[in-house]
Design a protein around this motif. Structure first.
Motif, PDB file in Angstrom:
ATOM      1  N   ASN A 193       0.791  -1.233   0.000  1.00 57.96           N
ATOM      2  CA  ASN A 193       0.000   0.000   0.000  1.00 57.96           C
ATOM      3  C   ASN A 193       0.826   1.288   0.000  1.00 57.96           C
ATOM      4  OD1 ASN A 193      -2.494  -1.150  -0.328  1.00 57.96           O
ATOM      5  ND2 ASN A 193      -2.830  -1.436   1.857  1.00 57.96           N
ATOM      6  N   GLU A 194       1.948   1.289   0.740  1.00 58.53           N
ATOM      7  CA  GLU A 194       2.718   2.545   0.767  1.00 58.53           C
ATOM      8  C   GLU A 194       3.359   2.817  -0.601  1.00 58.53           C
ATOM      9  OE1 GLU A 194       5.148  -0.740   2.656  1.00 58.53           O
ATOM     10  OE2 GLU A 194       3.098   0.002   2.761  1.00 58.53           O
ATOM     11  N   ALA A 208       0.395   3.766  -3.174  1.00 59.21           N
ATOM     12  CA  ALA A 208      -0.049   5.156  -2.974  1.00 59.21           C
ATOM     13  C   ALA A 208       0.781   6.144  -3.795  1.00 59.21           C
ATOM     14  CB  ALA A 208       0.030   5.518  -1.498  1.00 59.21           C
ATOM     15  N   LEU A 209       2.007   5.773  -4.133  1.00 64.24           N
ATOM     16  CA  LEU A 209       2.880   6.679  -4.886  1.00 64.24           C
ATOM     17  C   LEU A 209       2.441   6.822  -6.338  1.00 64.24           C
ATOM     18  CD1 LEU A 209       6.329   5.339  -3.612  1.00 64.24           C
ATOM     19  CD2 LEU A 209       5.131   7.396  -2.834  1.00 64.24           C
ATOM     20  N   SER A 254      -3.089   6.835  -5.913  1.00 69.39           N
ATOM     21  CA  SER A 254      -3.404   7.164  -4.519  1.00 69.39           C
ATOM     22  C   SER A 254      -4.771   6.670  -4.058  1.00 69.39           C
ATOM     23  CB  SER A 254      -3.262   8.671  -4.294  1.00 69.39           C
ATOM     24  OG  SER A 254      -4.099   9.360  -5.206  1.00 69.39           O
ATOM     25  N   GLU A 255      -5.705   6.410  -4.983  1.00 73.45           N
ATOM     26  CA  GLU A 255      -7.041   5.961  -4.558  1.00 73.45           C
ATOM     27  C   GLU A 255      -7.113   4.451  -4.276  1.00 73.45           C
ATOM     28  OE1 GLU A 255      -7.469   9.435  -7.308  1.00 73.45           O
ATOM     29  OE2 GLU A 255      -6.474   7.504  -7.451  1.00 73.45           O
ATOM     30  N   ARG A 304      -6.036   0.693  -2.789  1.00 70.91           N
ATOM     31  CA  ARG A 304      -5.437   0.034  -1.622  1.00 70.91           C
ATOM     32  C   ARG A 304      -5.674  -1.467  -1.710  1.00 70.91           C
ATOM     33  NH1 ARG A 304      -3.878   3.985  -0.943  1.00 70.91           N
ATOM     34  NH2 ARG A 304      -3.960   5.643   0.557  1.00 70.91           N
TER      35      ARG A 304
END
Length: 162
Positions: free
Chosen positions: A37-38, A41-42, A45-46, A48
């Motif tokens: 997830n981290e 997100a890069l 971003s929406e 997960r």
């Protein structure tokens, strides 16, 4: 960057848009971009990962307080991640290759509509961003990149839908 447009073909049920990229990074690194997830997100971003397994779920932040749930339909660690995408379906595959790996993204599209070229340009730019992040490069303007590819995808989608 010698990037190819996705190949859009009419299939049994709808269309398939297939992106292929040679990444100069090992499968593990590219897989992490798709599944952690981290890192996700890069570049998206929406999106997960809720639970990473077949039958698990990807969550999509609708930006209005609600989340779309996209079931994971196929999962093989370090190799295949596929999930529904609204009425459509996306499938990422990673294959070992000399100097890194080959990433294949196939989106199965039920119906071509006004959104199709936008989505395909979006995926194209996402793959550019993944590559840039892994290469340690900065992406100047996603919006400019998207506009440039969007024009090309409008033409490609029109051609495929004929």
């Amino acid at each position: 960057m010698g990037q190819m447009l996705a190949v859009i073909q009419k299939g049994k049920s709808g269309y398939v848009a297939r992106f292929e990229r040679q990444m100069n990074h090992p499968v593990e690194k590219v897989w992490a971009m798709l599944t952690e997830n981290e890192k996700l997100a890069l570049w998206f971003s929406e999106l997960r990962v809720e639970n990473l397994c077949e039958g698990g779920t990807m969550a999509f932040d609708m930006r209005d307080g609600t989340f779309g749930k996209f079931p994971i339909t196929d999962f093989q660690d370090q190799s295949v991640l596929a999930y529904t995408w609204g009425e459509d379906h996306v499938r990422f595959e990673l294959h070992d290759a000399a100097n890194g790996c080959r990433l294949v993204l196939a989106e199965t599209i039920q119906k071509i509509n006004d959104h199709t070229a936008k989505d395909l340009a979006g995926w194209h730019v996402c793959l550019n961003v993944i590559e840039a992040l892994l290469d340690g490069r900065t992406v100047d303007s996603r919006q400019d990149d998207w506009k440039n590819w969007y024009k090309k995808y409008v033409a490609a989608v029109k051609e495929a839908a004929r």
